[in-house]
Write an enzyme that holds these catalytic residues in place. Structure first.
Site, PDB file in Angstrom:
ATOM      1  N   GLU A   1     -14.318   4.371  -6.540  1.00  0.00           N
ATOM      2  CA  GLU A   1     -13.816   3.446  -7.558  1.00  0.00           C
ATOM      3  C   GLU A   1     -14.943   2.879  -8.431  1.00  0.00           C
ATOM      4  O   GLU A   1     -14.693   2.381  -9.522  1.00  0.00           O
ATOM      5  CB  GLU A   1     -13.072   2.280  -6.886  1.00  0.00           C
TER       6      GLU A   1
ATOM      7  N   GLY B   1      -1.276   0.538  -5.753  1.00  0.00           N
ATOM      8  CA  GLY B   1       0.065   1.123  -5.747  1.00  0.00           C
ATOM      9  C   GLY B   1       0.919   0.379  -6.767  1.00  0.00           C
ATOM     10  O   GLY B   1       0.912  -0.855  -6.798  1.00  0.00           O
TER      11      GLY B   1
ATOM     12  N   MET C   1      -5.411  -3.883  -1.458  1.00  0.00           N
ATOM     13  CA  MET C   1      -5.834  -4.397  -0.164  1.00  0.00           C
ATOM     14  C   MET C   1      -7.010  -5.379  -0.208  1.00  0.00           C
ATOM     15  O   MET C   1      -7.554  -5.723   0.842  1.00  0.00           O
ATOM     16  CB  MET C   1      -6.168  -3.200   0.767  1.00  0.00           C
ATOM     17  N   GLU C   2      -7.397  -5.812  -1.411  1.00  0.00           N
ATOM     18  CA  GLU C   2      -8.573  -6.708  -1.500  1.00  0.00           C
ATOM     19  C   GLU C   2      -8.429  -7.868  -2.485  1.00  0.00           C
ATOM     20  O   GLU C   2      -8.968  -8.961  -2.250  1.00  0.00           O
ATOM     21  CB  GLU C   2      -9.851  -5.915  -1.919  1.00  0.00           C
TER      22      GLU C   2
ATOM     23  N   ASP D   1      -0.595   5.500  -7.273  1.00  0.00           N
ATOM     24  CA  ASP D   1       0.623   5.956  -6.595  1.00  0.00           C
ATOM     25  C   ASP D   1       1.679   4.872  -6.754  1.00  0.00           C
ATOM     26  O   ASP D   1       1.375   3.779  -7.220  1.00  0.00           O
ATOM     27  CB  ASP D   1       0.339   6.201  -5.103  1.00  0.00           C
TER      28      ASP D   1
HETATM   29  N1  ADE Z   1      -4.179   1.146  -3.167  1.00  0.00           N
HETATM   30  C1  ADE Z   1      -3.721   2.225  -3.848  1.00  0.00           C
HETATM   31  N2  ADE Z   1      -2.471   2.539  -3.462  1.00  0.00           N
HETATM   32  C2  ADE Z   1      -2.127   1.632  -2.506  1.00  0.00           C
HETATM   33  C3  ADE Z   1      -0.971   1.451  -1.715  1.00  0.00           C
HETATM   34  N3  ADE Z   1       0.083   2.255  -1.838  1.00  0.00           N
HETATM   35  N4  ADE Z   1      -0.968   0.429  -0.825  1.00  0.00           N
HETATM   36  C4  ADE Z   1      -2.057  -0.369  -0.692  1.00  0.00           C
HETATM   37  N5  ADE Z   1      -3.172  -0.229  -1.406  1.00  0.00           N
HETATM   38  C5  ADE Z   1      -3.216   0.757  -2.318  1.00  0.00           C
END
Ligand code: ADE
Length: 230
Positions: free
Chosen positions: A12, A78, A174-175, A198
């Site tokens: 990233e 996501g 996640m951060e 995604d």
């Molecule tokens: N980062 C990228 N895609 C993610 C997802 N589906 N869940 C959590 N963190 C992500």
């Protein structure tokens, strides 16, 4: 002004690091802090590792040891909702930790108990600079709104439906919310810029592998353009 730039994963940050003029590397807490410049900006760029704890430790080091005056978190996420696609960019206006749950005490999902705020707001000036940067890059579709974070890779339609209803969020990762919490506690301005890899639904891990290069490309384009505006 010293800008801290945090990504969770090396892929990233690699496009930004390539363009940076790096003058010094320092290791702390198993993380490498790259001190240097990009254009006329002083930057400390760092890969923090995945998840809220890594991100929180990293943010506090940036603030306490490297004296950064603001933090930008850049990376992938996501997408939540049917109108958002891989490669789109979300500029976070506020962040919530979706896996914080003290509902047994009557708190709403995401509320950190005994803290005087529900969400962690991004700095208005940084958000504006990011959105102005997005505005100029017509080929990248951009959104702004809430981003939610938790120590979970989301790949479930039911979970994203719940995210939409409960948090009205545009993206999950996640951060970001832990970085924003550390910034809140230290009164340091921050912004989170994420590009969609995604749609956090079934099969998200396969889309993630496929779209990560375009997502990283897009988030880096926006970040670099934004640096000209702050
Ligand atoms: N980062 C990228 N895609 C993610 C997802 N589906 N869940 C959590 N963190 C992500």
């Amino acid at each position: 002004m010293i800008l801290g730039i945090i990504s969770a994963m090396s892929e990233e940050l690699e496009l930004l690091l390539k363009d940076m003029d790096i003058k010094e590397e320092t290791k702390r807490a198993n993380m490498t802090f790259y001190k240097g410049t990009l254009g006329d900006k002083d930057i400390i760029a760092v890969v923090c590792g995945i998840g809220k704890v890594n991100a929180a430790v990293c943010s506090q080091i940036l603030i306490s040891e490297f004296n950064v005056t603001s933090i930008i978190n850049v990376g992938v996420a996501g997408g939540i909702g049917k109108d958002i696609y891989p490669g789109d960019v979300v500029v976070g206006t506020n962040l919530v930790q979706h896996d914080m749950d003290t509902t047994a005490f009557g708190d709403p999902h995401g509320q950190i108990p005994r803290l005087d705020t529900f969400d962690f707001k991004c700095d208005k000036t940084l958000v504006k600079a990011a959105l102005d940067a997005c505005e100029e890059i017509k080929e990248i579709n951009t959104f702004s709104g809430r981003i939610i974070s938790g120590d979970q890779f989301i790949s479930s339609v039911d979970k994203i439906k719940w995210f939409e209803e409960e948090f009205k969020a545009m993206a999950c990762e996640m951060e970001g919310a832990s970085i924003a919490q550390v910034c809140y506690l230290n009164n340091v301005p921050c912004v989170v810029i994420r590009s969609i890899s995604d749609n956090a639904n079934n099969g998200a891990h396969m889309d993630y592998e496929k779209f990560i290069p375009i997502a990283v490309r897009n988030s880096t384009i926006i970040l670099k353009n934004m640096l000209n505006k702050i």
